[in-house]
Design a protein around this motif. Structure first.
Motif, PDB file in Angstrom:
ATOM      1  N   VAL A  23     -10.803  -4.659  -4.561  1.00 44.79           N
ATOM      2  CA  VAL A  23      -8.891  -3.793  -3.828  1.00 44.79           C
ATOM      3  C   VAL A  23      -8.264  -5.496  -3.962  1.00 44.79           C
ATOM      4  O   VAL A  23      -6.916  -5.456  -4.504  1.00 44.79           O
ATOM      5  N   ARG A  24      -8.574  -6.560  -3.812  1.00 45.02           N
ATOM      6  CA  ARG A  24      -7.837  -7.663  -3.501  1.00 45.02           C
ATOM      7  C   ARG A  24      -6.940  -8.635  -5.451  1.00 45.02           C
ATOM      8  O   ARG A  24      -6.007  -8.250  -5.160  1.00 45.02           O
ATOM      9  N   THR A  25      -8.126  -7.855  -6.509  1.00 46.39           N
ATOM     10  CA  THR A  25      -7.738  -8.265  -7.409  1.00 46.39           C
ATOM     11  C   THR A  25      -6.120  -6.903  -7.628  1.00 46.39           C
ATOM     12  O   THR A  25      -5.533  -7.691  -8.451  1.00 46.39           O
ATOM     13  N   ILE A  26      -6.228  -6.269  -7.414  1.00 43.94           N
ATOM     14  CA  ILE A  26      -5.333  -5.129  -7.908  1.00 43.94           C
ATOM     15  C   ILE A  26      -4.097  -6.053  -7.243  1.00 43.94           C
ATOM     16  O   ILE A  26      -3.256  -5.265  -7.734  1.00 43.94           O
ATOM     17  N   ARG A  27      -4.305  -5.842  -5.589  1.00 47.09           N
ATOM     18  CA  ARG A  27      -3.055  -6.251  -5.445  1.00 47.09           C
ATOM     19  C   ARG A  27      -2.530  -7.747  -5.644  1.00 47.09           C
ATOM     20  O   ARG A  27      -1.503  -8.106  -5.924  1.00 47.09           O
ATOM     21  N   PHE A  28      -3.301  -8.647  -6.160  1.00 49.48           N
ATOM     22  CA  PHE A  28      -2.645 -10.428  -6.904  1.00 49.48           C
ATOM     23  C   PHE A  28      -2.483  -9.083  -8.249  1.00 49.48           C
ATOM     24  O   PHE A  28      -1.145  -9.832  -8.280  1.00 49.48           O
ATOM     25  N   TYR A  29      -2.901  -8.469  -8.780  1.00 50.01           N
ATOM     26  CA  TYR A  29      -2.111  -8.368 -10.302  1.00 50.01           C
ATOM     27  C   TYR A  29      -0.791  -7.710 -10.251  1.00 50.01           C
ATOM     28  O   TYR A  29       0.117  -7.783 -10.655  1.00 50.01           O
ATOM     29  N   THR A  31       1.433  -8.429  -7.811  1.00 50.93           N
ATOM     30  CA  THR A  31       2.691  -9.417  -7.096  1.00 50.93           C
ATOM     31  C   THR A  31       2.500 -10.711  -8.214  1.00 50.93           C
ATOM     32  O   THR A  31       4.111 -10.534  -8.324  1.00 50.93           O
ATOM     33  N   ARG A  32       1.660 -10.344  -9.175  1.00 50.58           N
ATOM     34  CA  ARG A  32       1.771 -10.853 -10.540  1.00 50.58           C
ATOM     35  C   ARG A  32       2.867 -10.038 -11.479  1.00 50.58           C
ATOM     36  O   ARG A  32       3.414 -10.536 -12.278  1.00 50.58           O
ATOM     37  N   GLY A  33       2.821  -8.640 -11.416  1.00 51.51           N
ATOM     38  CA  GLY A  33       3.631  -7.887 -12.293  1.00 51.51           C
ATOM     39  C   GLY A  33       3.345  -7.268 -12.975  1.00 51.51           C
ATOM     40  O   GLY A  33       3.356  -6.374 -14.214  1.00 51.51           O
ATOM     41  N   LEU A  34       1.615  -7.622 -13.663  1.00 53.89           N
ATOM     42  CA  LEU A  34       0.965  -7.165 -14.080  1.00 53.89           C
ATOM     43  C   LEU A  34       0.298  -5.997 -14.442  1.00 53.89           C
ATOM     44  O   LEU A  34       0.254  -4.788 -15.162  1.00 53.89           O
ATOM     45  N   LEU A  35       0.834  -4.904 -12.970  1.00 57.71           N
ATOM     46  CA  LEU A  35       0.190  -4.046 -12.525  1.00 57.71           C
ATOM     47  C   LEU A  35       1.186  -3.190 -11.866  1.00 57.71           C
ATOM     48  O   LEU A  35       1.868  -3.352 -10.714  1.00 57.71           O
ATOM     49  N   PRO A  36       1.759  -2.271 -12.524  1.00 61.68           N
ATOM     50  CA  PRO A  36       3.137  -1.476 -11.679  1.00 61.68           C
ATOM     51  C   PRO A  36       2.939  -1.162 -10.615  1.00 61.68           C
ATOM     52  O   PRO A  36       1.836  -0.399 -10.183  1.00 61.68           O
ATOM     53  N   PRO A  37       3.535  -0.796  -9.808  1.00 59.63           N
ATOM     54  CA  PRO A  37       3.566  -0.181  -8.196  1.00 59.63           C
ATOM     55  C   PRO A  37       3.073   1.062  -7.789  1.00 59.63           C
ATOM     56  O   PRO A  37       3.640   1.858  -8.766  1.00 59.63           O
ATOM     57  N   PRO A  38       2.157   0.868  -7.125  1.00 54.63           N
ATOM     58  CA  PRO A  38       1.937   3.024  -6.719  1.00 54.63           C
ATOM     59  C   PRO A  38       3.508   3.793  -6.174  1.00 54.63           C
ATOM     60  O   PRO A  38       3.996   3.213  -5.917  1.00 54.63           O
ATOM     61  N   ALA A  39       2.823   4.971  -6.924  1.00 57.71           N
ATOM     62  CA  ALA A  39       3.572   5.932  -5.704  1.00 57.71           C
ATOM     63  C   ALA A  39       3.352   6.195  -4.733  1.00 57.71           C
ATOM     64  O   ALA A  39       1.908   5.528  -4.501  1.00 57.71           O
ATOM     65  N   ILE A  40       4.145   5.859  -4.131  1.00 56.05           N
ATOM     66  CA  ILE A  40       4.207   6.073  -2.311  1.00 56.05           C
ATOM     67  C   ILE A  40       4.082   7.606  -1.836  1.00 56.05           C
ATOM     68  O   ILE A  40       5.016   8.674  -2.583  1.00 56.05           O
ATOM     69  N   GLY A  41       3.100   8.182  -1.209  1.00 59.32           N
ATOM     70  CA  GLY A  41       2.858   9.722  -1.084  1.00 59.32           C
ATOM     71  C   GLY A  41       2.276   9.758   0.596  1.00 59.32           C
ATOM     72  O   GLY A  41       3.244   9.287   0.635  1.00 59.32           O
ATOM     73  N   PRO A  42       1.640  11.094   0.420  1.00 55.41           N
ATOM     74  CA  PRO A  42       2.139  10.781   2.389  1.00 55.41           C
ATOM     75  C   PRO A  42       0.922  10.298   3.453  1.00 55.41           C
ATOM     76  O   PRO A  42       0.914   9.467   2.548  1.00 55.41           O
ATOM     77  N   ARG A  43       1.634   9.762   4.224  1.00 50.23           N
ATOM     78  CA  ARG A  43       1.383   9.126   5.656  1.00 50.23           C
ATOM     79  C   ARG A  43       1.281   7.203   4.297  1.00 50.23           C
ATOM     80  O   ARG A  43       0.729   6.766   5.088  1.00 50.23           O
ATOM     81  N   ARG A  44       2.335   7.213   3.267  1.00 51.56           N
ATOM     82  CA  ARG A  44       2.904   6.583   3.277  1.00 51.56           C
ATOM     83  C   ARG A  44       1.455   5.459   2.391  1.00 51.56           C
ATOM     84  O   ARG A  44       1.336   4.306   1.517  1.00 51.56           O
ATOM     85  N   VAL A  45       0.678   6.560   1.655  1.00 50.04           N
ATOM     86  CA  VAL A  45      -0.101   6.006   0.735  1.00 50.04           C
ATOM     87  C   VAL A  45      -0.433   6.040  -0.159  1.00 50.04           C
ATOM     88  O   VAL A  45       0.389   6.781  -1.114  1.00 50.04           O
ATOM     89  N   GLY A  46      -0.427   4.847  -0.819  1.00 50.06           N
ATOM     90  CA  GLY A  46       0.049   4.604  -2.226  1.00 50.06           C
ATOM     91  C   GLY A  46      -0.884   5.126  -2.869  1.00 50.06           C
ATOM     92  O   GLY A  46      -2.375   5.337  -2.922  1.00 50.06           O
ATOM     93  N   ARG A  47      -0.518   6.174  -4.699  1.00 49.80           N
ATOM     94  CA  ARG A  47      -0.537   6.336  -5.439  1.00 49.80           C
ATOM     95  C   ARG A  47      -1.049   5.931  -6.523  1.00 49.80           C
ATOM     96  O   ARG A  47       0.067   5.899  -7.140  1.00 49.80           O
ATOM     97  N   TYR A  48      -1.858   6.158  -7.237  1.00 53.30           N
ATOM     98  CA  TYR A  48      -2.267   5.352  -8.779  1.00 53.30           C
ATOM     99  C   TYR A  48      -2.969   6.859  -9.991  1.00 53.30           C
ATOM    100  O   TYR A  48      -3.750   7.363  -9.737  1.00 53.30           O
ATOM    101  N   GLY A  49      -2.556   6.447 -10.312  1.00 55.38           N
ATOM    102  CA  GLY A  49      -2.987   6.933 -11.873  1.00 55.38           C
ATOM    103  C   GLY A  49      -3.014   6.109 -12.704  1.00 55.38           C
ATOM    104  O   GLY A  49      -3.691   5.414 -12.692  1.00 55.38           O
ATOM    105  N   PRO A  50      -3.989   7.783 -14.280  1.00 55.08           N
ATOM    106  CA  PRO A  50      -4.189   7.249 -15.359  1.00 55.08           C
ATOM    107  C   PRO A  50      -3.651   5.541 -15.646  1.00 55.08           C
ATOM    108  O   PRO A  50      -4.466   4.801 -16.803  1.00 55.08           O
ATOM    109  N   GLU A  51      -2.207   5.274 -15.857  1.00 54.96           N
ATOM    110  CA  GLU A  51      -1.685   4.390 -16.491  1.00 54.96           C
ATOM    111  C   GLU A  51      -2.302   3.157 -15.937  1.00 54.96           C
ATOM    112  O   GLU A  51      -2.716   2.100 -16.394  1.00 54.96           O
ATOM    113  N   HIS A  52      -2.500   3.457 -14.841  1.00 57.82           N
ATOM    114  CA  HIS A  52      -3.326   2.258 -13.878  1.00 57.82           C
ATOM    115  C   HIS A  52      -4.334   1.814 -13.960  1.00 57.82           C
ATOM    116  O   HIS A  52      -4.949   0.591 -14.223  1.00 57.82           O
TER     117      HIS A  52
END
Length: 248
Positions: A23-29, A31-52
């Motif tokens: 999870v730390r690697t995903i968050r690091f990526y 912050t570096r712009g390598l990975l787009p931010p997730p969509a924010i779902g219910p209860r402010r939970v990040g939702r990642y998709g197949p493109e991630h």
């Protein structure tokens, strides 16, 4: 077209587990712009998709080929902003089979032993301009492209101004990139899109392996065609440029 309910959605923990990273690697990526931010779902939970997931697989492949995070950033910045998981899989298949040999990490002394000569600062600058090497990094190591090293060393002694060598390389890079874009378009339209229509799950590891195999078979054909076409074109241009003027 898949509905939102049919599209796979992952929490950050599920994405990490599927991609084989932390999870730390995903968050690091992120912050570096390598990975787009997730969509924010219910209860402010990040939702990642197949493109991630596909982007993480591409990053892993690029790292396996010896690319630094800075180089990966530049690579990903060139992708269209709306690139999807299927197109990312194309890049991953092409990188795996078409990318040059992974860079080697060498000290300057090790590079000089490999070159069998002392290298001046001007030599190092020219090798860097030709992208034979980059660095040194924070550990004092150079990243050397083994496929370009021999050519780069030969050009150090060529009776050609270094500025001309760098300019010639710029011309080649510009036009080969244009050829690469067109070949990628053909691969996408004539090979990848029909494949996507046939397969229910293009991201299945067996399907990706099949695409890598197909790409590997294409590589020598395309490279040979490019080399042959370039050699013939260069010969024709040189003949024209240095032909003796007609006498009256």
């Amino acid at each position: 077209m898949a509905t939102e309910a049919q599209v796979q959605v992952f929490t950050v923990d599920e994405l990490a587990a599927r991609a084989g990273v932390t999870v730390r690697t995903i968050r690091f990526y992120g912050t570096r712009g390598l990975l787009p931010p997730p969509a924010i779902g219910p209860r402010r939970v990040g939702r990642y998709g197949p493109e991630h997931l596909a982007r993480l697989a591409l990053i892993e492949e690029l790292q396996h080929r010896g690319m630094t995070l800075a180089a990966i950033e530049r690579y990903l910045e060139q992708l269209p902003p709306d690139v999807d998981a299927h197109d990312l899989a194309i890049h991953r298949a092409l990188v795996a089979t078409w990318a040059p040999d992974a860079a080697e990490r060498l000290t300057r002394a090790e590079l000089e032993r490999r070159a069998a000569r002392k290298l001046t600062d001007a030599d190092m600058d020219l090798l860097a301009a030709m992208e034979v090497l980059t660095g040194p990094d924070e550990e004092g190591l150079l990243r050397v492209d083994p496929g370009l090293l021999r050519l780069g060393l030969q050009l150090l002694d060529a009776p050609i101004p270094h500025a001309t060598i760098v300019a010639a390389r710029g011309v080649l890079v510009e036009h080969t990139r244009a050829a690469a874009r067109e070949l990628t378009r053909l691969f996408r339209d004539e090979v990848w899109n029909p494949y996507r229509e046939r397969e229910a799950d293009p991201e299945d590891p067996q399907h990706v392996k099949a695409m890598k195999s197909l790409s590997a078979h294409m590589q020598p054909l395309v490279v040979q065609a490019l080399v042959t076409a370039f050699q013939r074109s260069l010969t024709d241009e040189l003949r024209t440029a240095f032909r003796a003027p007609d006498r009256p």
